[in-house]
Design an enzyme around this catalytic site. Structure first.
Site, mmCIF file in Angstrom:
data_model
loop_
_atom_site.group_PDB
_atom_site.id
_atom_site.type_symbol
_atom_site.label_atom_id
_atom_site.label_comp_id
_atom_site.label_asym_id
_atom_site.label_seq_id
_atom_site.Cartn_x
_atom_site.Cartn_y
_atom_site.Cartn_z
ATOM 1 N N ASP A 11 56.570 49.038 -13.585
ATOM 2 C CA ASP A 11 56.027 50.362 -13.902
ATOM 3 C C ASP A 11 54.637 50.196 -14.516
ATOM 4 O O ASP A 11 54.465 49.497 -15.510
ATOM 5 C CB ASP A 11 56.977 51.046 -14.890
ATOM 6 N N ASP A 15 53.667 54.823 -9.218
ATOM 7 C CA ASP A 15 53.405 53.684 -10.114
ATOM 8 C C ASP A 15 54.633 52.845 -10.422
ATOM 9 O O ASP A 15 54.587 52.008 -11.310
ATOM 10 C CB ASP A 15 52.753 54.171 -11.413
ATOM 11 N N GLU A 16 55.710 53.050 -9.695
ATOM 12 C CA GLU A 16 56.968 52.469 -10.126
ATOM 13 C C GLU A 16 57.837 52.062 -8.940
ATOM 14 O O GLU A 16 57.920 52.799 -7.969
ATOM 15 C CB GLU A 16 57.662 53.567 -10.941
HETATM 16 P P1 TTP Z 1 55.052 57.280 -15.970
HETATM 17 O O1 TTP Z 1 55.257 55.875 -15.493
HETATM 18 O O2 TTP Z 1 56.218 58.032 -16.496
HETATM 19 O O3 TTP Z 1 53.939 57.308 -17.114
HETATM 20 P P2 TTP Z 1 52.627 56.439 -17.283
HETATM 21 O O4 TTP Z 1 52.496 55.381 -16.242
HETATM 22 O O5 TTP Z 1 51.452 57.357 -17.372
HETATM 23 O O6 TTP Z 1 52.798 55.807 -18.729
HETATM 24 P P3 TTP Z 1 53.787 54.611 -19.147
HETATM 25 O O7 TTP Z 1 52.889 53.527 -19.645
HETATM 26 O O8 TTP Z 1 54.631 55.193 -20.237
HETATM 27 O O9 TTP Z 1 54.557 54.218 -17.927
HETATM 28 O O10 TTP Z 1 54.438 58.149 -14.812
HETATM 29 C C1 TTP Z 1 53.518 57.632 -13.875
HETATM 30 C C2 TTP Z 1 52.466 58.657 -13.517
HETATM 31 O O11 TTP Z 1 53.077 59.842 -13.040
HETATM 32 C C3 TTP Z 1 51.616 59.085 -14.710
HETATM 33 O O12 TTP Z 1 50.507 58.246 -14.916
HETATM 34 C C4 TTP Z 1 51.231 60.502 -14.347
HETATM 35 C C5 TTP Z 1 52.361 60.998 -13.484
HETATM 36 N N1 TTP Z 1 53.243 61.925 -14.246
HETATM 37 C C6 TTP Z 1 53.049 63.304 -14.115
HETATM 38 O O13 TTP Z 1 52.177 63.750 -13.384
HETATM 39 N N2 TTP Z 1 53.873 64.156 -14.822
HETATM 40 C C7 TTP Z 1 54.870 63.710 -15.654
HETATM 41 O O14 TTP Z 1 55.579 64.508 -16.276
HETATM 42 C C8 TTP Z 1 55.067 62.270 -15.784
HETATM 43 C C9 TTP Z 1 56.143 61.729 -16.680
HETATM 44 C C10 TTP Z 1 54.236 61.436 -15.056
HETATM 45 MG MG MG Z 2 54.103 54.147 -15.763
#
Ligand code: TTP
Ligand code: MG
Length: 359
Positions: free
Chosen positions: A9, A104-105
């Site tokens: 992730d 991203d995952e």
């Molecule tokens: P996440 O992996 O949940 O968050 P992140 O990568 O920004 O932060 P972390 O370091 O905690 O992993 O989500 C990935 C992307 O998805 C994030 O950059 C933006 C998008 N996203 C949204 O658009 N709305 C949301 O509610 C969430 C949770 C994520």
């Molecule tokens: Mg993330």
């Protein structure tokens, strides 16, 4: 044979991409998503912004109040998708069993891998390194013997983390975890559990299967199993989603339209967040109603452009609700679905949160 699963992730994904591409933003609170004056929400924010209590899905106006000095940017999906393809290409150098969950995952099953590397930890380390070399971005990885544990592990130490949960330590690891960190336990369930005094994995494990089923239905079985580190779900490469929906059975049957609209708006918001997170849009909006006598109806409308915005979804839902006659009937369940998706995004199926429960 015991499986070797990696969950990767990216860290503060959209915000990190923006900081990479705009060096002047590095070290600063950066908020990506809707602008404060657009009634939008935060898609994500940089770690600097998180210190102010800002998080995904929060109204941008609230984020602005918490940190007026933050830099607000719109999403740049084309760039995020390019990075997403780059990291997927790296994953595919190791295995074909890659299940992307969002841009991203992804989950990887590396039990057998193309490079014949015996250690999943070594693979995770190598992948992280290659992601950084290719994209100049950091990712966090979780390594374990099933999807649930790998997912929770990747979230355990962020950013740039690598957490391994070996079988001998799994019960201890789960036991100390707050229930809110459990994948598949959303905010509503977390609150319900906390009210019952269940705040950790260990507490969750003390509830019998029957009790969990009586509280949460079929999902209770999933909770029972993950509390014991059991998760048989396979890493399934690429399934294309046809619709995104969210529905809820009400605590008691209702016949008040205002009340229904309020509940529907919460459901639409979940659908909208889910879709915006993945850069997905849809054109057909469906309202589902199940009555107290268990009969159901659906009402749909197809709009002219692809949408994912909560307010726009609610406009259609409001109109659809207005066309339903409730005389002599009460409502037991409400649902909102978006279909006819913009497949240009090619987003794989996901079973995150409460939208589609991981069963
Ligand atoms: P996440 O992996 O949940 O968050 P992140 O990568 O920004 O932060 P972390 O370091 O905690 O992993 O989500 C990935 C992307 O998805 C994030 O950059 C933006 C998008 N996203 C949204 O658009 N709305 C949301 O509610 C969430 C949770 C994520
Ligand atoms: Mg993330």
């Amino acid at each position: 044979m015991r499986r070797k699963i990696i969950h990767i992730d990216m860290d503060a994904f959209y915000a990190s991409v923006e900081q990479r591409d705009h060096p002047e933003l590095r070290g600063k609170p950066v908020i990506v998503g809707g602008m404060p004056n657009e009634r939008g929400v935060v898609s994500t924010c940089s770690y600097e912004a998180r210190k102010f209590g800002i998080h995904s899905a929060m109204p941008s106006s609230t984020a602005y109040r918490l940190c007026p000095g933050a830099v607000f940017l719109h999403c740049n999906f084309e760039v995020y998708k390019r990075v997403s393809r780059q990291i997927r290409d790296i994953f595919h150098d190791y295995t074909e069993l890659v299940e992307p969950m969002s841009l991203d995952e992804a989950y990887l099953d590396v039990t057998e891998n193309k490079k014949g590397i015996p250690s999943a930890v070594m693979i995770a380390r190598e992948i992280k390194k290659r992601i950084f070399e290719t994209t100049r971005l950091t990712a966090s990885a979780g390594v374990s013997y099933n999807k649930f544990l790998a997912k929770v592990a990747s979230d355990y130490r962020k950013p740039d983390g690598l957490t391994v949960v070996v079988p001998e330590r799994a019960l201890e690891f789960i036991g100390s975890l707050p229930v809110g960190k459990f994948y598949g336990i959303g905010r509503v369930t977390e609150k319900k559990l906390m009210e019952m005094g269940v705040s950790t994995g260990e507490d969750l494990r003390s509830l019998s299967k029957d009790r969990l089923v009586s509280l949460f239905g079929k999902t209770g079985i999933y909770y029972f199993e993950i509390a014991r580190g059991i998760d048989g779900r396979e890493v399934t490469p690429y399934r294309i989603r046809k619709s995104v929906g969210n529905e809820t059975t009400l605590p008691e049957d209702i016949d008040d339209r205002e009340n229904m609209l309020e509940i529907l708006s919460g459901l639409a918001e979940n659908v909208s967040i889910y879709m915006e997170k993945r850069g997905m849009k849809g054109r057909t909006i469906t309202l589902k109603i199940k009555y107290g006598d268990f009969t159901s109806i659906t009402r749909s409308v197809t709009v002219g452009t692809y949408v994912s915005n909560n307010d726009i979804i609610m406009e259609s839902i409001g109109r659809l609700l207005g066309s339903v006659d409730f005389t002599g009937k009460k409502v037991r369940l409400l649902g909102v679905t978006l279909s006819n998706l913009d497949t240009a995004y090619d987003t794989p199926e996901d079973d995150e949160e409460q939208l589609v429960l991981p069963l």
